[in-house]
Design an enzyme around this catalytic site. Structure first.
Site, short mmCIF file in Angstrom:
data_model
loop_
_atom_site.label_atom_id
_atom_site.label_comp_id
_atom_site.label_asym_id
_atom_site.label_seq_id
_atom_site.Cartn_x
_atom_site.Cartn_y
_atom_site.Cartn_z
N SER A 136 20.49 31.05 -52.40
CA SER A 136 21.66 31.27 -53.24
C SER A 136 22.02 32.75 -53.15
O SER A 136 21.15 33.58 -52.81
CB SER A 136 21.34 30.92 -54.70
OG SER A 136 22.33 31.40 -55.59
N TYR A 149 15.54 30.87 -62.78
CA TYR A 149 16.27 30.41 -61.61
C TYR A 149 16.30 31.50 -60.53
O TYR A 149 15.98 31.25 -59.36
CB TYR A 149 17.71 30.03 -61.99
CG TYR A 149 18.60 29.74 -60.81
CD1 TYR A 149 18.43 28.59 -60.05
CD2 TYR A 149 19.60 30.63 -60.45
CE1 TYR A 149 19.25 28.34 -58.95
CE2 TYR A 149 20.42 30.39 -59.36
CZ TYR A 149 20.24 29.24 -58.61
OH TYR A 149 21.04 29.00 -57.52
#
Length: 276
Positions: A136, A149
């Site tokens: 990401s 996360y």
């Protein structure tokens, strides 16, 4: 029935979003594609295109081993592994239980690592293969309330870097794909979960502002189409000399560059400004 004569790929997290788009693209390109997810029924459309669905909760070792054994028995291994399965756990560090945090790591890091370990011997024997890890832009920068996360995505980035060096001598390519804002349902899930968890706690006002910021960033066509990531993966796995990293999708390149060039305090101010 899949055979050992055709190019083979495995895509995890293929029940929706980027995983489904990546699987569809590889099928179109002639790969025989195994698709893995917890919800097999959500992959029925891919099965109609020729994919073979595997029930695989990436946090359960027995399901990973079972899926790999099926692949090895039918095809002898894979030419392409796309570790895409993952989710975003958002909320204040103080209020997220350590067991929940561990589960975030099980899905986003350790599941991919275990699957890679089991499929690497066949790749080494063939002296070829591509391993694509979907991280990401959040693996290079950070946002508010995303500590666990971001921790998993930062970890997956560096794990991939080390793996790339280890397997280079066997002709295996390790590629990192860093999506930006992609229309996958990620935003809705993240914003709803933090409101349910923490809207009435001591971080309540911050939580509500962050949830609104997430909703304003994702959904209603504001992000990039998952097919953009499928295109990037296609370029990487069909190249004999792929780039080590591909940042793609809305805001990905911009925010990664900002994090590199701006100091911590200035970047903090920019991130905080999005929740005011």
């Amino acid at each position: 029935m899949f055979t050992q004569e055709k190019k083979t790929a495995l895509v995890t997290g293929a029940s929706s979003g980027m995983g489904k788009a990546i699987a569809r693209r590889l099928i179109e390109e002639g790969y025989q594609v195994y698709v893995a997810a917890r919800r097999v029924g959500k992959m029925a459309d891919l099965a109609l295109l020729g994919a073979q669905p595997l029930r695989m909760d990436i946090s359960k070792d027995e399901e990973i081993v079972s899926g790999v054994n099926t692949i090895l028995a039918q095809t002898g291994g894979v030419d392409v592994l796309v570790n895409n399965a993952g989710f975003g756990l958002y909320g204040p560090v103080e209020e997220i239980g350590i067991d929940e945090a561990r589960y975030q790591f099980e899905v986003n890091l350790f599941g991919a690592a275990r699957l890679t370990q089991l499929l690497l011997p066949a790749m080494r024997a063939r002296r070829s293969g591509h391993i694509v890890n979907i991280t990401s832009m959040g693996g290079k920068m950070y946002t508010i309330l995303g500590a666990w996360y971001h921790a998993t995505k930062h970890a997956l980035e560096e794990w991939s870097d080390c793996l790339r060096l280890e397997v280079a001598g066997f002709g295996i390519k390790v590629v990192i794909v860093e999506p930006g804002v992609i229309e996958t349902g990620f935003g809705e899930g993240a914003s709803d979960s933090i409101v349910k968890r923490s809207a009435s706690g001591p971080y309540g006002q911050l939580v509500k502002r962050v949830a609104m910021s997430i909703k304003n960033t994702y959904g209603q066509g504001k992000g990039s189409d998952p097919n953009l990531i499928a295109e990037v993966v296609s370029r990487a796995v069909n190249s004999s000399n792929p780039r080590t990293r591909y940042a793609a999708g809305k805001f990905a390149k911009m925010l990664i560059r900002m994090r590199v060039w701006l100091g911590d305090r200035l970047f903090d101010r920019i991130i905080l400004s999005q929740t005011r």
